[in-house]
Scaffold this active site. Structure first.
Site, PDB file in Angstrom:
ATOM      1  N   HIS A  47       0.767  -1.058  -0.036  1.00  0.00           N
ATOM      2  CA  HIS A  47      -0.140   0.081   0.040  1.00  0.00           C
ATOM      3  C   HIS A  47       1.038   1.163  -0.082  1.00  0.00           C
ATOM      4  CE1 HIS A  47       0.771  -1.103   4.179  1.00  0.00           C
ATOM      5  NE2 HIS A  47       0.865   0.364   4.415  1.00  0.00           N
ATOM      6  N   LYS A  61       8.530 -24.049   4.304  1.00  0.00           N
ATOM      7  CA  LYS A  61       8.452 -23.910   6.070  1.00  0.00           C
ATOM      8  C   LYS A  61       7.806 -24.899   6.736  1.00  0.00           C
ATOM      9  CE  LYS A  61       6.447 -20.689   9.516  1.00  0.00           C
ATOM     10  NZ  LYS A  61       5.848 -19.557   9.385  1.00  0.00           N
TER      11      LYS A  61
END
Length: 460
Positions: free
Chosen positions: A44, A151
């Site tokens: 953003h 992960k």
């Protein structure tokens, strides 16, 4: 100490401006801004004092010169400064410095438990999408999914392991061999180039790595005013009013691509989701927060629905209505430039979201986008073989076959942008809002009515 959590309630929260305004109302200043999940694949823009700053991986608390910042273990961490097309840790810091933000390198720390996004992951992301063909997820191809896959397969590389050169090389070469067996010559990757790059980063990175558990425990013990970001969006904060601290959020522009509940890896519209937890669970786990201190959970929901990428979207309109929502709402991404799919508000989705994040109140944003519509619809049920579904289904076949039941409202056909109080809203707009809160059983506490900072109505 109390924690107020702010979470996106749909697929993507594209009106960060509204969320920034809400944070301004609730938290006049932050001592620590901590990011809980996601990667550098969304973002953003914040405009402060006439300067536009872009945030992708870094917490946006860096905009406040008095705010410390932290990247938590739920985040996947991208370092490479050579890939010009992607934001990264060092590049973002450099950009902020060049635009005049003070002491940014002294105001950021990173959990040593963060998993590292490698260029290997970026390349594999594109290859995996190509393999899927017509069933592509809609990935940004920035390595996020493959990093989270490593992960959870326990083969990923954490920040702490970068500082052990021998271990880092062993694990990186093992990953490369595994992917090479799968993709062969399609994998155009130089493992030695990546090793050399991290050799140059190793000393500098060590300045930022800290033990998350110890760091966050101290921050909470000291009762700091903590603003928490989820996947590229404000997700919560510990409020404490204190004179002398500047408001964290400056005026925002450009709606961002922010991952909300329906993109959660567990509870979202799987498999067309992100690879991290965008729910309240992800906020708590990604930052080692004390869940007993959460006093209020606020869901941010637009007055209509959007999503990015592939996947079911039962209220999507691909004709005139969708195009009008897209145009008036400026529905395209800050990071990717992708146009967002648009459609009517889906209360089945919102009610499902409420059942997971247990919002105490709602922030309804972008009401003004609906100002010129003759008729406004909301989805109130999904029917499967004539029977109403109890909730948003996990089975994609059931979802695809489901029929949407709509309720229609007459449009109010007048501007809501200059309304300062709830009573100033047109009666038909109030009817729309009150139907939403009665349907989901949660009060709409804040109403966004335009792009300006002042365009936010707060109800008692």
């Amino acid at each position: 100490m109390t924690i107020t959590v702010i979470l996106g309630a749909q697929w993507v929260l594209t009106d960060m401006l509204q969320k920034g305004k809400l944070t301004d109302i609730l938290a006049p200043g932050a001592h620590l801004c901590a990011r809980a999940a996601g990667g550098h694949n969304a973002g953003h823009s914040i405009v402060a004092n006439g300067v536009s700053y872009s945030f992708h991986l870094l917490p946006s608390g860096l905009i406040n010169p008095k705010c410390m910042n932290f990247i938590g273990s739920g985040v996947v961490f991208y370092v490479n400064t050579d890939r010009a097309s992607s934001p990264s840790f060092f590049r973002e810091l450099q950009d902020l410095e060049e635009k005049g933000l003070p002491n940014v390198r002294e105001r950021i720390l990173v959990s040593d438990r963060c998993h590292i996004v490698l260029d290997l992951h970026v390349l594999v992301d594109g290859l995996e999408e190509n393999e899927l063909g017509k069933r592509q997820i809609g990935s940004t191809r920035r390595g996020i999914g493959p990093t989270y896959s490593c992960k959870h397969a326990r083969s990923g590389i954490r920040l702490s392991e970068i500082f052990n050169a021998e271990l880092f090389e062993f694990k990186l070469r093992a990953l490369e061999r595994g992917y090479r067996k799968r993709y062969g010559e399609l994998l155009e990757y130089d493992v030695q180039e990546e090793l050399d790059r991290f050799k140059s980063y190793r000393t500098e990175l060590k300045k930022y790595a800290v033990d998350q558990v110890s760091f966050m425990r101290s921050a909470q013990k000291d009762n700091l005013n903590i603003l928490v970001e989820g996947a590229n969006a404000c997700a919560g904060f510990i409020p404490r009013k204190e004179k002398g601290y500047e408001t964290l959020w400056a005026r925002l522009r450009n709606p961002p691509e922010v991952q909300a509940l329906m993109l959660d890896i567990d509870m979202g519209s799987f498999p067309f989701v992100t690879s991290s937890s965008t729910s309240i669970a992800g906020i708590i786990g990604g930052l080692s927060l004390n869940p007993r201190s959460i006093s209020e959970s606020i869901g941010v929901v637009k007055a209509y629905t959007t999503r990015v990428g592939a996947g079911a979207f039962k209220t999507e309109d691909t004709a005139e209505i969708g195009a009008k929502l897209q145009d008036i709402g400026r529905e395209w991404g800050t990071s990717t430039g992708r146009k967002r799919r648009c459609g009517w508000l889906d209360l089945v989705v919102l009610k499902y979201s409420c059942s997971i994040n247990y919002y105490d109140s709602l922030n309804l944003t972008k009401l003004d986008v609906l100002d010129t519509f003759d008729t406004i619809k909301v989805a109130v049920a999904y029917l499967s073989e004539g029977a109403e579904l109890d909730s948003y289904p996990a089975d994609l076949d059931v979802l695809d076959r489901a029929e949407v039941v709509y309720k229609e409202f007459p449009g109010w056909q007048e501007s809501t942008t200059n309304c300062k109080t709830y009573s100033e809203l047109p009666q038909k707009a109030r009817d729309y809002i009150e139907y939403i809160e009665n349907f989901v059983g949660i009060k709409v506490k804040w109403i966004g009515t335009g792009p300006d900072r002042e365009a936010m109505i707060m109800r008692a």
